[in-house]
Write a protein that holds these residues in place. Structure first.
Motif, mmCIF file in Angstrom:
data_model
loop_
_atom_site.group_PDB
_atom_site.id
_atom_site.type_symbol
_atom_site.label_atom_id
_atom_site.label_comp_id
_atom_site.label_asym_id
_atom_site.label_seq_id
_atom_site.Cartn_x
_atom_site.Cartn_y
_atom_site.Cartn_z
ATOM 1 N N GLU A 193 25.206 -12.745 3.347
ATOM 2 C CA GLU A 193 24.268 -11.632 3.193
ATOM 3 C C GLU A 193 23.514 -11.320 4.480
ATOM 4 N N PHE A 194 23.984 -11.826 5.610
ATOM 5 C CA PHE A 194 23.371 -11.531 6.896
ATOM 6 C C PHE A 194 24.442 -11.061 7.875
ATOM 7 N N ARG A 195 24.090 -10.094 8.708
ATOM 8 C CA ARG A 195 24.995 -9.595 9.728
ATOM 9 C C ARG A 195 24.241 -9.414 11.043
ATOM 10 N N THR A 196 24.973 -9.582 12.146
ATOM 11 C CA THR A 196 24.435 -9.277 13.475
ATOM 12 C C THR A 196 24.939 -7.907 13.883
ATOM 13 N N ALA A 197 24.018 -7.042 14.296
ATOM 14 C CA ALA A 197 24.385 -5.721 14.792
ATOM 15 C C ALA A 197 24.748 -5.819 16.264
ATOM 16 N N LEU A 198 25.808 -5.133 16.650
ATOM 17 C CA LEU A 198 26.282 -5.138 18.032
ATOM 18 C C LEU A 198 26.305 -3.719 18.575
ATOM 19 N N PHE A 199 26.019 -3.599 19.858
ATOM 20 C CA PHE A 199 26.243 -2.334 20.551
ATOM 21 C C PHE A 199 26.891 -2.666 21.887
ATOM 22 N N GLY A 200 28.049 -2.098 22.112
ATOM 23 C CA GLY A 200 28.787 -2.430 23.323
ATOM 24 C C GLY A 200 29.188 -3.887 23.368
ATOM 25 N N GLY A 201 29.354 -4.503 22.204
ATOM 26 C CA GLY A 201 29.754 -5.898 22.115
ATOM 27 C C GLY A 201 28.624 -6.895 22.219
ATOM 28 N N ALA A 202 27.388 -6.437 22.495
ATOM 29 C CA ALA A 202 26.251 -7.338 22.652
ATOM 30 C C ALA A 202 25.370 -7.307 21.411
ATOM 31 N N PRO A 203 24.847 -8.452 20.973
ATOM 32 C CA PRO A 203 23.949 -8.479 19.814
ATOM 33 C C PRO A 203 22.636 -7.748 20.129
ATOM 34 N N VAL A 204 22.218 -6.899 19.199
ATOM 35 C CA VAL A 204 20.976 -6.155 19.405
ATOM 36 C C VAL A 204 19.973 -6.347 18.266
ATOM 37 N N ALA A 205 20.438 -6.765 17.076
ATOM 38 C CA ALA A 205 19.529 -6.893 15.933
ATOM 39 C C ALA A 205 20.213 -7.679 14.822
ATOM 40 N N GLY A 206 19.416 -8.109 13.855
ATOM 41 C CA GLY A 206 19.941 -8.773 12.679
ATOM 42 C C GLY A 206 19.523 -8.023 11.425
ATOM 43 N N VAL A 207 20.434 -7.948 10.451
ATOM 44 C CA VAL A 207 20.141 -7.287 9.174
ATOM 45 C C VAL A 207 20.603 -8.196 8.051
ATOM 46 N N GLY A 208 19.744 -8.377 7.070
ATOM 47 C CA GLY A 208 20.080 -9.216 5.932
ATOM 48 C C GLY A 208 19.678 -8.562 4.628
ATOM 49 N N ALA A 209 20.265 -9.021 3.543
ATOM 50 C CA ALA A 209 19.938 -8.509 2.219
ATOM 51 C C ALA A 209 18.758 -9.278 1.646
ATOM 52 N N LEU A 210 17.793 -8.557 1.092
ATOM 53 C CA LEU A 210 16.654 -9.185 0.435
ATOM 54 C C LEU A 210 17.105 -9.888 -0.830
ATOM 55 N N ALA A 211 16.614 -11.107 -1.046
ATOM 56 C CA ALA A 211 16.873 -11.789 -2.309
ATOM 57 C C ALA A 211 16.187 -11.030 -3.435
ATOM 58 N N ASN A 212 16.788 -11.060 -4.629
ATOM 59 C CA ASN A 212 16.221 -10.345 -5.769
ATOM 60 C C ASN A 212 14.784 -10.759 -6.053
ATOM 61 N N SER A 213 14.461 -12.016 -5.783
ATOM 62 C CA SER A 213 13.117 -12.521 -6.057
ATOM 63 C C SER A 213 12.111 -12.144 -4.979
ATOM 64 N N LEU A 214 12.600 -11.534 -3.877
ATOM 65 C CA LEU A 214 11.719 -11.227 -2.746
ATOM 66 C C LEU A 214 11.661 -9.734 -2.463
ATOM 67 N N ARG A 215 11.841 -8.911 -3.487
ATOM 68 C CA ARG A 215 11.783 -7.471 -3.287
ATOM 69 C C ARG A 215 10.398 -7.064 -2.796
ATOM 70 N N GLY A 216 10.372 -6.281 -1.767
ATOM 71 C CA GLY A 216 9.097 -5.836 -1.213
ATOM 72 C C GLY A 216 9.350 -4.708 -0.246
ATOM 73 N N ALA A 217 8.345 -4.376 0.545
ATOM 74 C CA ALA A 217 8.482 -3.292 1.508
ATOM 75 C C ALA A 217 9.530 -3.647 2.558
ATOM 76 N N VAL A 218 10.396 -2.687 2.845
ATOM 77 C CA VAL A 218 11.433 -2.870 3.856
ATOM 78 C C VAL A 218 10.830 -2.542 5.216
ATOM 79 N N ALA A 219 10.970 -3.450 6.171
ATOM 80 C CA ALA A 219 10.371 -3.229 7.490
ATOM 81 C C ALA A 219 11.124 -4.013 8.552
ATOM 82 N N TRP A 220 11.153 -3.439 9.755
ATOM 83 C CA TRP A 220 11.683 -4.153 10.906
ATOM 84 C C TRP A 220 10.659 -5.173 11.381
ATOM 85 N N THR A 221 11.136 -6.370 11.727
ATOM 86 C CA THR A 221 10.248 -7.441 12.158
ATOM 87 C C THR A 221 10.647 -7.896 13.561
ATOM 88 N N PRO A 222 9.713 -7.875 14.519
ATOM 89 C CA PRO A 222 10.018 -8.401 15.848
ATOM 90 C C PRO A 222 9.772 -9.908 15.897
#
Length: 258
Positions: free
Chosen positions: A45-74
């Motif tokens: 349920e987690f993926r690394t985003a790539l641009f030009g072959g380089a990692p730029v960000a991570g995206v994962g699926a929220l667990a059902n028990s942790l539903r909340g506001a969706v936000a980017w986190t630095p």
């Protein structure tokens, strides 16, 4: 880009998004930012985003028990995760998650500053491809919108050692913002209104990630076509043309001209 192992303590080292649907998030950000994807090796349920072959960000699926506001986190690199968590508590913040083991020789945690803006901290080997520099499709810099820019700058400066002896970091006030730079390169901006204004209690403090795109208007059109919305339309700023977008799940982010 700096090679693996060179993330400096106190500086941004990663950004991540937790979304209700991993597949939907992948489709949206591919359409808007041109990302490709690879598994992280941690969980399906987690993926690394790539641009030009380089990692730029991570995206994962929220667990059902942790539903909340969706936000980017630095996430910010630190030398010692436990010491960082202690400094966060001492200065009025909350270390809500961790520090926890994360892969080999790494520890990570999530925290909130005294006004509630969420951020992460990361100790250990840097991720390859970070800091990502001026590349299109990659994070360009971070922005904190908060009630009191100076109070926030003091908190983060003390937690992460900005402008401490031996640091290449500078903290300056300009254009109603506190700007954090490393060797002249903008890393973060903290905005809390004009200097003569009292803190605005209506502001919901949060971090925004600015992603570079070749054409802000085209990115806005792509976001709309992919089911997103425009929170702030394209406009010129002291740092160039930019727009604030919202993905279909409510995750806010900024696109800025390369």
């Amino acid at each position: 880009m700096k090679p693996i192992g060179q993330a400096r303590p106190g500086f941004p080292c990663w950004v991540s998004l937790a979304a209700p649907s991993l597949q939907a998030a992948q489709e949206f950000y591919t359409a808007v930012l041109g990302w490709t994807w690879r598994p992280t090796g941690l969980d399906e349920e987690f993926r690394t985003a790539l641009f030009g072959g380089a990692p730029v960000a991570g995206v994962g699926a929220l667990a059902n028990s942790l539903r909340g506001a969706v936000a980017w986190t630095p996430f910010f690199a630190v030398a010692d995760a436990d010491a960082t968590a202690a400094r966060i508590h001492e200065r009025g913040g909350t270390a809500g998650v961790g520090p926890l083991p994360f892969g080999t020789g790494r520890r990570a945690g999530l925290a909130a500053d005294p006004d509630g803006a969420v951020f992460g901290f990361w100790a250990g080997e840097a991720l390859p491809g970070w800091p990502s520099g001026p590349d299109v499709g990659a994070p360009a810099w971070l922005e904190l919108r908060t009630r009191d820019a100076f109070a926030a700058a003091l908190f983060y400066g003390e937690v992460f050692g900005w402008a401490s002896p031996g640091s290449n970091c500078s903290v300056e006030y300009e254009n109603d913002e506190v700007i954090v730079r490393e060797a002249g390169r903008k890393l973060a901006a903290i905005h809390g209104g004009a200097v003569e204004q009292a803190p605005d209690p209506r502001v919901r403090p949060r971090w925004y990630v600015h992603f570079r795109v070749p054409d802000v208007t085209a990115a806005v059109a792509a976001a709309r076509a992919a089911g997103g919305t425009v929170a702030l339309p394209p406009d010129a700023s002291p740092t160039g043309r930019q727009a604030v977008l919202c993905d279909p799940d409510g995750g806010l982010f900024t696109v800025t001209a390369a």
